[in-house]
Scaffold this motif. Structure first.
Motif, mmCIF file in Angstrom:
data_model
loop_
_atom_site.group_PDB
_atom_site.id
_atom_site.type_symbol
_atom_site.label_atom_id
_atom_site.label_comp_id
_atom_site.label_asym_id
_atom_site.label_seq_id
_atom_site.Cartn_x
_atom_site.Cartn_y
_atom_site.Cartn_z
ATOM 1 N N LEU A 57 34.576 53.617 41.991
ATOM 2 C CA LEU A 57 34.642 52.317 41.324
ATOM 3 C C LEU A 57 35.672 51.463 42.059
ATOM 4 C CD1 LEU A 57 34.649 51.225 37.675
ATOM 5 C CD2 LEU A 57 36.650 50.636 39.065
ATOM 6 N N ALA A 58 35.263 50.276 42.492
ATOM 7 C CA ALA A 58 36.195 49.350 43.148
ATOM 8 C C ALA A 58 36.571 48.285 42.130
ATOM 9 C CB ALA A 58 35.546 48.723 44.365
ATOM 10 N N ASP A 59 37.838 48.263 41.742
ATOM 11 C CA ASP A 59 38.279 47.351 40.672
ATOM 12 C C ASP A 59 38.604 45.976 41.256
ATOM 13 O OD1 ASP A 59 38.914 46.432 38.200
ATOM 14 O OD2 ASP A 59 40.873 47.401 38.090
ATOM 15 N N ILE A 60 37.544 45.301 41.688
ATOM 16 C CA ILE A 60 37.711 44.032 42.409
ATOM 17 C C ILE A 60 37.989 42.866 41.458
ATOM 18 C CG2 ILE A 60 35.212 43.556 42.489
ATOM 19 C CD1 ILE A 60 35.771 42.566 45.456
ATOM 20 N N LYS A 61 37.754 43.060 40.147
ATOM 21 C CA LYS A 61 38.042 42.026 39.129
ATOM 22 C C LYS A 61 37.473 40.660 39.519
ATOM 23 C CE LYS A 61 42.146 43.726 36.628
ATOM 24 N NZ LYS A 61 42.188 45.135 37.025
ATOM 25 N N THR A 62 36.210 40.636 39.858
ATOM 26 C CA THR A 62 35.551 39.368 40.194
ATOM 27 C C THR A 62 35.624 38.416 39.013
ATOM 28 O OG1 THR A 62 34.076 40.316 41.823
ATOM 29 C CG2 THR A 62 33.249 38.364 40.664
ATOM 30 N N ILE A 63 35.925 37.147 39.305
ATOM 31 C CA ILE A 63 35.930 36.133 38.236
ATOM 32 C C ILE A 63 35.220 34.870 38.703
ATOM 33 C CG2 ILE A 63 38.212 35.187 38.801
ATOM 34 C CD1 ILE A 63 38.611 35.179 35.614
ATOM 35 N N ASP A 64 34.887 34.825 39.983
ATOM 36 C CA ASP A 64 34.130 33.724 40.574
ATOM 37 C C ASP A 64 33.572 34.270 41.892
ATOM 38 O OD1 ASP A 64 33.054 31.197 40.791
ATOM 39 O OD2 ASP A 64 34.900 30.246 41.498
ATOM 40 N N ALA A 66 30.775 35.501 42.591
ATOM 41 C CA ALA A 66 30.259 36.816 42.223
ATOM 42 C C ALA A 66 29.333 37.404 43.282
ATOM 43 C CB ALA A 66 29.531 36.713 40.880
ATOM 44 N N GLU A 67 28.461 36.601 43.818
ATOM 45 C CA GLU A 67 27.481 37.115 44.780
ATOM 46 C C GLU A 67 28.200 37.651 46.027
ATOM 47 O OE1 GLU A 67 23.783 35.665 44.677
ATOM 48 O OE2 GLU A 67 23.181 37.059 46.259
ATOM 49 N N TYR A 68 29.103 36.840 46.566
ATOM 50 C CA TYR A 68 29.842 37.246 47.771
ATOM 51 C C TYR A 68 30.645 38.519 47.518
ATOM 52 C CZ TYR A 68 32.968 37.109 51.780
ATOM 53 O OH TYR A 68 33.655 37.443 52.923
ATOM 54 N N GLU A 69 31.390 38.543 46.421
ATOM 55 C CA GLU A 69 32.286 39.684 46.177
ATOM 56 C C GLU A 69 31.511 40.967 45.876
ATOM 57 O OE1 GLU A 69 35.546 38.943 43.529
ATOM 58 O OE2 GLU A 69 36.281 37.280 44.746
ATOM 59 N N SER A 91 28.213 33.720 36.251
ATOM 60 C CA SER A 91 28.757 34.637 37.263
ATOM 61 C C SER A 91 28.405 36.087 36.930
ATOM 62 C CB SER A 91 30.281 34.495 37.361
ATOM 63 O OG SER A 91 30.635 33.204 37.815
ATOM 64 N N ILE A 92 28.499 36.435 35.656
ATOM 65 C CA ILE A 92 28.195 37.820 35.263
ATOM 66 C C ILE A 92 26.698 38.094 35.447
ATOM 67 C CG2 ILE A 92 28.408 39.572 33.438
ATOM 68 C CD1 ILE A 92 30.726 37.933 32.289
ATOM 69 N N GLU A 93 25.876 37.078 35.199
ATOM 70 C CA GLU A 93 24.435 37.233 35.448
ATOM 71 C C GLU A 93 24.179 37.555 36.919
ATOM 72 O OE1 GLU A 93 22.826 34.309 31.855
ATOM 73 O OE2 GLU A 93 23.054 33.519 33.883
ATOM 74 N N ILE A 94 24.940 36.939 37.798
ATOM 75 C CA ILE A 94 24.806 37.224 39.234
ATOM 76 C C ILE A 94 25.213 38.679 39.511
ATOM 77 C CG2 ILE A 94 25.743 36.684 41.527
ATOM 78 C CD1 ILE A 94 25.953 33.725 40.505
ATOM 79 N N CYS A 95 26.307 39.117 38.911
ATOM 80 C CA CYS A 95 26.752 40.513 39.083
ATOM 81 C C CYS A 95 25.652 41.474 38.646
ATOM 82 C CB CYS A 95 28.013 40.776 38.264
ATOM 83 S SG CYS A 95 29.431 39.834 38.831
ATOM 84 N N ASP A 96 25.044 41.189 37.502
ATOM 85 C CA ASP A 96 23.984 42.040 36.967
ATOM 86 C C ASP A 96 22.815 42.117 37.960
ATOM 87 O OD1 ASP A 96 22.930 43.347 34.355
ATOM 88 O OD2 ASP A 96 21.316 41.980 34.923
ATOM 89 N N ARG A 97 22.444 40.960 38.499
ATOM 90 C CA ARG A 97 21.327 40.906 39.447
ATOM 91 C C ARG A 97 21.651 41.658 40.748
ATOM 92 N NH1 ARG A 97 21.005 37.423 43.391
ATOM 93 N NH2 ARG A 97 22.090 35.662 42.451
#
Lengths: 208, 208
Positions: A57-64, A66-69, A91-97
């Protein structure tokens, strides 16, 4: 319940040593935010290269962004990436995708997420929901936080808990249906890390 | 008004080239979150080593572990560090204290901060308040966001605006009393970066 070992505030080389000592008792290795912010994606790449069979698990804590990170961290070798529940829903929808595209997992970090915000996160059925006591609060109030969170997370399948988890709180987590118990300093700062990891590992199942 | 150039999604070497081309027109260099998450504190250290006289903002987006992250980024050479407005208030208080200890600045990123949360941030009088349109929204709605934000930020001295700022929106920002206009791709992705930086720089003062 499975055990996630969070590694923070050490060099990549020290992290590799810690993993060697504890790997037999640990199910997921968390590359902590401090390693990512100190060393970048090298922290993920090098640890995955050294331990290709361990779940990372990489705890990158994305908050914006999202696609790039999320692409960057999955490409570097992470099996699970993290996004803040305080992010924009888009942003979370992008993470999910992106997670689904890579056939990987992601964790929504519930730090500073109130009930109203939580209700708009419930739709992310495949996410792991991370109950997270801020490090700045030094683990105070964990039991209350768990019990409150379980009430408000009713219907959510996958929950992890981090921040001040001890050998003594493990049975409470297991009984509460928590999927992942996250432990950091209690193992990484122990005199005998292997023994500490073993002690936590033994507590993964509630004794009858 | 002053101009902050946000550098993202490039290598450290490319960032150094971009700074060489544009430095004469830029007041603050922002080391974007992507550089920090890709390369860690090396991104801050190497850029500060190459440009010791330029003011550096490190967009570390702290949301927890405030003491560790703020010390790390100031020690690496940042003049301004960033913390999410969505963090625990206790974390932002730590940022404020560490910034003062180092005699440096910090920016509170208002991404996903609602009015209720904003009212609890107003007490951080010395912070720069960063109005931030998420990159995931592609700059849509910037003018509305600025005008709404200015209304709700009444009484706050120091405001920066990021996300889709164009040469055309610069006069609106200046008239609105914004301290820092943050520009990224419109300069870094321009055919002629030096010319683009010059164009933005010219718009820092409202023409009478």
């Amino acid at each position: 319940m499975i055990l996630q070992l969070a590694i923070d505030r050490v060099t990549i080389e020290e992290a590799i040593d810690i993993i060697k000592e504890t790997r037999e008792y640990v199910d997921i290795i968390e590359i902590g935010t401090s390693l990512i912010k100190d060393y970048g994606m090298d922290s993920v790449r090098k640890i995955k290269e050294n331990f290709p069979d361990i779940r990372i698990l990489a705890d990158i804590k994305t908050i914006d962004e999202a696609e790039y990170e999320f692409r960057a961290v999955y490409e570097a070798g992470a099996d699970i990436a993290t996004v803040m529940g305080a992010s924009a829903i888009s942003s979370i929808e992008i993470c999910d995708r992106v997670a689904k595209e890579y056939k990987k997992d992601y964790m929504i970090d519930l730090l500073e997420v109130d009930d109203q915000r939580l209700s708009s996160l419930i739709k992310f059925k495949d996410a792991i929901f991370g109950v997270h006591l801020p490090a700045d609060k030094n683990g105070i109030g964990l039991e209350n936080l768990i019990q409150e969170s379980i009430l408000s997370l009713k219907g959510i399948e996958r929950i992890s808990v981090a921040g001040g988890v001890s050998v003594n709180t493990m049975p409470l987590l297991e009984k509460s249906g928590i999927e992942i118990a996250i432990v950091g300093g209690a193992i990484t700062k122990a005199q005998d890390r292997k023994l500490a990891a073993k002690d936590f590992s033994r507590m993964k199942e509630v004794r009858k």
